[in-house]
Design a protein around this motif. Sequence first.
Motif, mmCIF file in Angstrom:
data_model
loop_
_atom_site.group_PDB
_atom_site.id
_atom_site.type_symbol
_atom_site.label_atom_id
_atom_site.label_comp_id
_atom_site.label_asym_id
_atom_site.label_seq_id
_atom_site.Cartn_x
_atom_site.Cartn_y
_atom_site.Cartn_z
ATOM 1 N N HIS A 84 0.834 -1.201 0.000
ATOM 2 C CA HIS A 84 0.000 0.000 0.000
ATOM 3 C C HIS A 84 0.879 1.266 0.000
ATOM 4 C CE1 HIS A 84 -3.756 2.026 2.023
ATOM 5 N NE2 HIS A 84 -3.227 2.789 1.096
ATOM 6 N N GLU A 88 0.998 4.463 -2.600
ATOM 7 C CA GLU A 88 0.831 5.879 -2.245
ATOM 8 C C GLU A 88 2.026 6.704 -2.724
ATOM 9 O OE1 GLU A 88 -1.958 6.532 -1.658
ATOM 10 O OE2 GLU A 88 -2.920 5.052 -0.383
ATOM 11 N N GLU A 123 -7.117 12.590 -0.969
ATOM 12 C CA GLU A 123 -6.931 11.507 -0.003
ATOM 13 C C GLU A 123 -6.370 12.070 1.290
ATOM 14 O OE1 GLU A 123 -4.731 8.254 -1.518
ATOM 15 O OE2 GLU A 123 -5.134 6.986 0.219
HETATM 16 FE FE FE2 Z 1 -4.864 4.986 -1.075
#
Ligand code: FE2
Length: 264
Positions: A84, A88, A123
């Motif tokens: 993850h 990002e 985000e």
């Molecule tokens: Fe994300």
Amino acid sequence: MGVQSLHDNPPRKSAATATKGTGPFADLVGIVLRPLHRLIWANPERRARKLLQFAEVEAAGGRDLVRAAELTADPVLRDRYLRHARDEARHADMFQAQGRKLHGKLHEGDANGALGEWIAPGERGIDGLDVARESDATLLAFLHLSESAAARDFARYAHVIDDDAATRTLFQRILRDEDQHKKYTRDELFRIAPRRSRRVLWWARLRRLWKAYLRFATAFAGVIAGVVLTLQYFLLLPPFAWLAKRAARRERTGWISVDERARR
Ligand SMILES: [Fe+2]
Ligand SMILES: [Fe+2]
């Protein structure tokens, strides 16, 4: 981690609309906010600045995930956090490249970000949480909600950007990853805390609500402060300016000796 060309291999339509079905309330909010989003993203200068802001937030989110991977005792979760984090970091590169490209064509300027930042946030990652103080379950719940919001917001932004195909494709591409992040965080939450996952999710929702309120209050306070300072400028300053001008008119011109001034 190179930046992909935004014109190569554009995402299929199904990927761009992957976040549909988030619920009637979210759909309604999206429709209500659409004119504001259109307004925010229509300005190329603001668009460039927001993309660069998103790049910073994505990069910070990636660093937080690396920290979370260091802290968790669950090897599966560690592996997923690291993957993850790589996503990002790649998003940060992509936003930065596009933001710089747009910014290079423009002058410095624009302003006003506070309210635009609140209405079109992008985000938020873990949104200021202290990773070291969260359990795996609470962190996953928070991440799940954050990724859901990011996927939904990026879909909305892609929908209103009409005249900039590269930025629209960028959002469509990134929101596919956000959809994946949303799914894996939910699955992992149900795996590690099957009995209390729903309670943890509700608690995370309340915390996000509180943080949203604080952001709104800060943005609103900025607007109110601007209005009050403007009123002060126009209402309080003129009398002092008038008194200063009147005093200046009474002053004699030319040199005045110290003794003479003392006698006056
Ligand atoms: Fe994300
Ligand atoms: Fe991201």
